[in-house]
Design an enzyme around this catalytic site. Structure first.
Site, PDB file in Angstrom:
ATOM      1  N   ASP A  51       0.908  -1.152   0.000  1.00 21.23           N
ATOM      2  CA  ASP A  51       0.000   0.000   0.000  1.00 21.23           C
ATOM      3  C   ASP A  51       0.939   1.191   0.000  1.00 21.23           C
ATOM      4  OD1 ASP A  51      -1.427   2.282   0.900  1.00 21.23           O
ATOM      5  OD2 ASP A  51      -3.039   0.978   1.534  1.00 21.23           O
ATOM      6  N   HIS A  52       1.033   1.886  -1.132  1.00 17.84           N
ATOM      7  CA  HIS A  52       2.128   2.852  -1.246  1.00 17.84           C
ATOM      8  C   HIS A  52       1.994   4.022  -0.260  1.00 17.84           C
ATOM      9  CE1 HIS A  52      -0.527   5.095  -4.008  1.00 17.84           C
ATOM     10  NE2 HIS A  52       0.277   6.134  -3.872  1.00 17.84           N
ATOM     11  N   HIS A 114      -5.706   3.023   1.348  1.00 16.72           N
ATOM     12  CA  HIS A 114      -4.775   4.083   1.747  1.00 16.72           C
ATOM     13  C   HIS A 114      -5.245   4.837   2.999  1.00 16.72           C
ATOM     14  CE1 HIS A 114      -3.065   3.092  -2.020  1.00 16.72           C
ATOM     15  NE2 HIS A 114      -3.748   3.920  -2.780  1.00 16.72           N
ATOM     16  N   LYS A 206      -4.659  17.253  -2.425  1.00 17.84           N
ATOM     17  CA  LYS A 206      -3.952  17.157  -1.137  1.00 17.84           C
ATOM     18  C   LYS A 206      -4.320  15.853  -0.443  1.00 17.84           C
ATOM     19  CE  LYS A 206      -7.312  19.180   2.069  1.00 17.84           C
ATOM     20  NZ  LYS A 206      -7.713  20.227   2.961  1.00 17.84           N
ATOM     21  N   ARG A 234       0.070  17.299   6.878  1.00 17.01           N
ATOM     22  CA  ARG A 234      -0.172  17.256   5.423  1.00 17.01           C
ATOM     23  C   ARG A 234       0.806  16.268   4.799  1.00 17.01           C
ATOM     24  NH1 ARG A 234      -0.106  22.635   3.542  1.00 17.01           N
ATOM     25  NH2 ARG A 234       2.008  22.322   2.855  1.00 17.01           N
ATOM     26  N   MET A 243       0.211  23.090  13.920  1.00 13.54           N
ATOM     27  CA  MET A 243      -0.763  23.136  15.002  1.00 13.54           C
ATOM     28  C   MET A 243      -1.434  24.492  14.944  1.00 13.54           C
ATOM     29  SD  MET A 243      -1.996  21.713  17.740  1.00 13.54           S
ATOM     30  CE  MET A 243      -1.015  20.576  18.691  1.00 13.54           C
ATOM     31  N   LEU A 263       5.765  23.244  11.087  1.00 12.88           N
ATOM     32  CA  LEU A 263       6.956  22.516  10.639  1.00 12.88           C
ATOM     33  C   LEU A 263       6.750  22.157   9.176  1.00 12.88           C
ATOM     34  CD1 LEU A 263       9.577  20.939  10.848  1.00 12.88           C
ATOM     35  CD2 LEU A 263       8.348  19.101  11.984  1.00 12.88           C
ATOM     36  N   TRP A 350      -3.138  31.947   6.496  1.00 10.97           N
ATOM     37  CA  TRP A 350      -1.763  31.487   6.693  1.00 10.97           C
ATOM     38  C   TRP A 350      -0.808  32.438   5.989  1.00 10.97           C
ATOM     39  CZ3 TRP A 350       1.603  28.205   3.316  1.00 10.97           C
ATOM     40  CH2 TRP A 350       2.773  27.818   4.000  1.00 10.97           C
TER      41      TRP A 350
HETATM   42  N1  LIG Z   1       3.074  24.730   6.590  1.00 13.21           N
HETATM   43  C1  LIG Z   1       2.127  24.937   5.713  1.00 13.21           C
HETATM   44  O1  LIG Z   1       2.278  24.607   4.533  1.00 13.21           O
HETATM   45  C2  LIG Z   1       0.838  25.520   6.157  1.00 13.21           C
HETATM   46  C3  LIG Z   1      -0.110  25.785   5.206  1.00 13.21           C
HETATM   47  N2  LIG Z   1      -1.295  26.328   5.559  1.00 13.21           N
HETATM   48  C4  LIG Z   1      -2.254  26.600   4.493  1.00 13.21           C
HETATM   49  O2  LIG Z   1      -3.175  27.580   4.893  1.00 13.21           O
HETATM   50  C5  LIG Z   1      -4.466  27.332   4.364  1.00 13.21           C
HETATM   51  C6  LIG Z   1      -5.496  27.279   5.475  1.00 13.21           C
HETATM   52  O3  LIG Z   1      -5.162  26.197   6.342  1.00 13.21           O
HETATM   53  P1  LIG Z   1      -6.259  25.359   7.128  1.00 13.21           P
HETATM   54  O4  LIG Z   1      -7.177  26.264   7.864  1.00 13.21           O
HETATM   55  O5  LIG Z   1      -5.542  24.336   7.916  1.00 13.21           O
HETATM   56  O6  LIG Z   1      -6.977  24.549   5.955  1.00 13.21           O
HETATM   57  P2  LIG Z   1      -8.269  24.832   5.047  1.00 13.21           P
HETATM   58  O7  LIG Z   1      -8.806  26.194   5.267  1.00 13.21           O
HETATM   59  O8  LIG Z   1      -7.916  24.421   3.675  1.00 13.21           O
HETATM   60  O9  LIG Z   1      -9.295  23.759   5.577  1.00 13.21           O
HETATM   61  C7  LIG Z   1      -9.727  23.714   6.893  1.00 13.21           C
HETATM   62  C8  LIG Z   1     -10.942  22.817   6.987  1.00 13.21           C
HETATM   63  O10 LIG Z   1     -12.074  23.474   6.437  1.00 13.21           O
HETATM   64  C9  LIG Z   1     -12.629  22.701   5.379  1.00 13.21           C
HETATM   65  N3  LIG Z   1     -13.038  23.630   4.335  1.00 13.21           N
HETATM   66  C10 LIG Z   1     -12.237  24.352   3.517  1.00 13.21           C
HETATM   67  N4  LIG Z   1     -12.995  25.121   2.696  1.00 13.21           N
HETATM   68  C11 LIG Z   1     -14.278  24.876   3.034  1.00 13.21           C
HETATM   69  C12 LIG Z   1     -15.533  25.349   2.550  1.00 13.21           C
HETATM   70  N5  LIG Z   1     -15.591  26.235   1.561  1.00 13.21           N
HETATM   71  N6  LIG Z   1     -16.657  24.848   3.102  1.00 13.21           N
HETATM   72  C13 LIG Z   1     -16.611  23.951   4.111  1.00 13.21           C
HETATM   73  N7  LIG Z   1     -15.456  23.464   4.606  1.00 13.21           N
HETATM   74  C14 LIG Z   1     -14.315  23.926   4.086  1.00 13.21           C
HETATM   75  C15 LIG Z   1     -11.522  21.763   4.935  1.00 13.21           C
HETATM   76  O11 LIG Z   1     -12.053  20.593   4.327  1.00 13.21           O
HETATM   77  P3  LIG Z   1     -11.176  19.782   3.236  1.00 13.21           P
HETATM   78  O12 LIG Z   1     -10.088  19.138   3.993  1.00 13.21           O
HETATM   79  O13 LIG Z   1     -12.122  18.834   2.642  1.00 13.21           O
HETATM   80  O14 LIG Z   1     -10.675  20.786   2.245  1.00 13.21           O
HETATM   81  C16 LIG Z   1     -10.833  21.493   6.247  1.00 13.21           C
HETATM   82  O15 LIG Z   1     -11.524  20.513   6.988  1.00 13.21           O
HETATM   83  C17 LIG Z   1      -4.367  26.013   3.619  1.00 13.21           C
HETATM   84  O16 LIG Z   1      -4.187  26.269   2.259  1.00 13.21           O
HETATM   85  C18 LIG Z   1      -3.119  25.374   4.201  1.00 13.21           C
HETATM   86  O17 LIG Z   1      -2.463  24.502   3.306  1.00 13.21           O
HETATM   87  C19 LIG Z   1      -1.592  26.605   6.857  1.00 13.21           C
HETATM   88  C20 LIG Z   1      -0.661  26.361   7.837  1.00 13.21           C
HETATM   89  C21 LIG Z   1       0.639  25.816   7.567  1.00 13.21           C
HETATM   90  O1  LIG Z   2      -3.641   3.942  -5.547  1.00 14.30           O
HETATM   91  C1  LIG Z   2      -3.990   4.982  -6.081  1.00 14.30           C
HETATM   92  O2  LIG Z   2      -3.384   6.140  -5.720  1.00 14.30           O
HETATM   93  C2  LIG Z   2      -3.369   7.255  -6.593  1.00 14.30           C
HETATM   94  C3  LIG Z   2      -2.941   8.447  -5.751  1.00 14.30           C
HETATM   95  O3  LIG Z   2      -1.654   8.221  -5.259  1.00 14.30           O
HETATM   96  P1  LIG Z   2      -0.789   9.472  -4.754  1.00 14.30           P
HETATM   97  O4  LIG Z   2       0.449   8.861  -4.204  1.00 14.30           O
HETATM   98  O5  LIG Z   2      -0.557  10.338  -5.958  1.00 14.30           O
HETATM   99  O6  LIG Z   2      -1.604  10.173  -3.727  1.00 14.30           O
HETATM  100  C4  LIG Z   2      -4.715   7.484  -7.233  1.00 14.30           C
HETATM  101  O7  LIG Z   2      -4.617   8.495  -8.224  1.00 14.30           O
HETATM  102  C5  LIG Z   2      -5.191   6.203  -7.884  1.00 14.30           C
HETATM  103  O8  LIG Z   2      -6.525   6.397  -8.366  1.00 14.30           O
HETATM  104  C6  LIG Z   2      -5.195   5.059  -6.912  1.00 14.30           C
HETATM  105  O9  LIG Z   2      -5.439   3.828  -7.589  1.00 14.30           O
END
Ligand SMILES: NC(=O)C1=CN([C@@H]2O[C@H](COP(=O)(O)OP(=O)(O)OC[C@H]3O[C@@H](n4cnc5c(N)ncnc54)[C@H](OP(=O)(O)O)[C@@H]3O)[C@@H](O)[C@H]2O)C=CC1
Ligand SMILES: O=C1O[C@H](COP(=O)(O)O)[C@@H](O)[C@H](O)[C@H]1O
Length: 358
Positions: A51-52, A114, A206, A234, A243, A263, A350
């Site tokens: 399971d990769h 996965h 993601k 992530r 956090m 981090l 962010w």
């Molecule tokens: N080190 C880093 O790279 C860091 C990056 N960030 C970035 O900052 C941004 C904000 O971070 P964060 O608050 O954690 O993440 P998000 O705002 O992307 O998501 C937070 C949560 O809200 C949900 N959500 C997002 N959009 C909607 C919507 N329109 N309606 C309902 N639910 C929604 C998401 O669901 P779902 O998961 O399904 O999208 C997730 O459960 C992100 O892009 C993140 O990658 C933040 C901190 C550190």
């Molecule tokens: O096993 C599978 O994984 C890929 C996604 O792998 P990732 O390492 O790029 O996250 C998915 O596209 C494919 O449908 C599935 O069979």
């Protein structure tokens, strides 16, 4: 044929190890049949069910994070954690492999394997040691503690245009999106929903684990509405863990805001090359380390969880809702997360750190 061409005769030194790639069957019975057939040819110690996701850097980090850090030990339970989301999103569809995909769907393609492996590492108890058998024993235990999936806690979707693929039947009900709640019936997790969500043709790409903590009691700062502590791991792209927490907003006022302890691997480990998942797992096979491979009883326990749901979907008893490609999937999935207790953070933006600012 495998026996005659690929196995070391017992008169020779050396070893035989077989990497088996999914699909490992389509449901419990077909998986058991496959396991029995493989079992006639090979010993379990020779089988490496791959399971990769188990070869991804931050998936491998989960046991270290959980069991080598005092921070997490007392917090990782139903007293402190409100809900957990394990999410996979892809921003492209089944492009050219609709015929294959249609027989499986997103639950068999991503969730049953996965995301469930990630779930095991988040939810399992501490293994006796790092030996592959001890780790896999704990995974089996937590899988066996998962309750039957409730249909009211499942949302399925199929993106518009999926059936344009000539290899996909016009009447297909195969989900390209699913959000499924797992509940673990044990002392640590009773009452904590684990939302496993995966979708194709969505607005972003993601894979992440989001652990949302309960509110801090006695809200003297009146900051409860801003959001809760969250620990986000992530897996991809750009490996990171952060956090989300409440801090004093810098300035003269005693105001609060949401910020983060961050981090980001790209910044912290600038000269390190993170190996590809398959690269690592093939090396493990050569070394004879089965820690990151799926054991037969683990696979069985995984199929036991999902088979009743999959049979109901295959029989059309649960319908996939349509969604537009490039969106978040069906709105019902966000409603489900809300129903499971997920509280969004308000106003969190962010600010990516740059080295120049340090
Ligand atoms: N080190 C880093 O790279 C860091 C990056 N960030 C970035 O900052 C941004 C904000 O971070 P964060 O608050 O954690 O993440 P998000 O705002 O992307 O998501 C937070 C949560 O809200 C949900 N959500 C997002 N959009 C909607 C919507 N329109 N309606 C309902 N639910 C929604 C998401 O669901 P779902 O998961 O399904 O999208 C997730 O459960 C992100 O892009 C993140 O990658 C933040 C901190 C550190
Ligand atoms: O096993 C599978 O994984 C890929 C996604 O792998 P990732 O390492 O790029 O996250 C998915 O596209 C494919 O449908 C599935 O069979």
């Amino acid at each position: 044929m495998i026996r005659s061409y690929c196995m070391t005769p017992s008169s020779h030194t050396g070893w035989t190890r077989v990497i088996v790639e999914k699909p490992f069957g389509k449901d419990l019975d077909s998986a058991e049949e496959l396991s029995a057939q493989l079992g006639e040819l090979f010993d379990e110690e020779q089988l490496y069910r791959i399971d990769h996701y188990l070869g991804k850097e931050l998936v491998q980090n989960l046991l270290v994070l959980r069991f080598a850090n005092r921070f997490f030990l007392p917090l990782w339970n139903r007293d402190n954690i409100d809900n957990v989301q394990i999410v996979f999103r892809e921003d492209f569809g089944t492009d050219g492999r609709g015929g294959y995909f249609d027989q499986y769907g997103i639950i068999r393609d991503i969730i049953q394997n996965h995301l469930l492996q990630v779930f095991c590492l988040v939810a399992m108890e501490k293994p006796v040691s790092l030996s592959p058998e001890h780790i896999r024993d704990e995974k089996v235990k937590v899988l066996q503690s998962v309750s039957c999936i409730n249909h009211d806690e499942v949302v399925l979707g199929q993106y518009d245009g999926y059936k344009d693929d000539p290899t996909v039947p016009n009447e297909s009900n195969t989900p390209t999106f699913a959000s499924v709640v797992l509940r673990v019936h044990n002392e640590r997790w009773d009452g904590v929903p684990f939302v496993l969500k995966a979708g194709k043709a969505l607005s972003s790409k993601k894979a992440e684990i989001r652990v949302q903590f309960k509110d801090a009691p006695g809200d003297i700062f009146r900051c409860k509405k801003q959001g809760r502590n969250e620990f986000v791991i992530r897996l991809q792209p750009s490996e990171a863990m952060y956090m989300k927490l409440t801090v004093k907003k810098p300035g003269l006022e005693m105001a609060t805001e949401q910020s983060e302890l961050d981090l980001s691997y790209g910044l912290r480990y600038q000269d390190v090359k993170i190996p590809e998942a398959y690269e690592r797992l093939i090396l493990d096979t050569i070394r004879g380390d089965q820690q990151h491979f799926v054991r037969r009883d683990e696979l069985k326990a995984a199929w036991e969880i999902f088979t009743p749901l999959l049979h109901d979907i295959d029989a059309g008893r649960l319908k996939a809702l349509p969604y537009q490609p490039g969106t978040r999937g069906p709105l019902e999935a966000d409603e489900l997360s809300k129903r499971m207790g997920y509280v969004p953070t308000l106003g969190y933006v962010w600010a990516p750190p740059t080295l120049a600012k340090f």
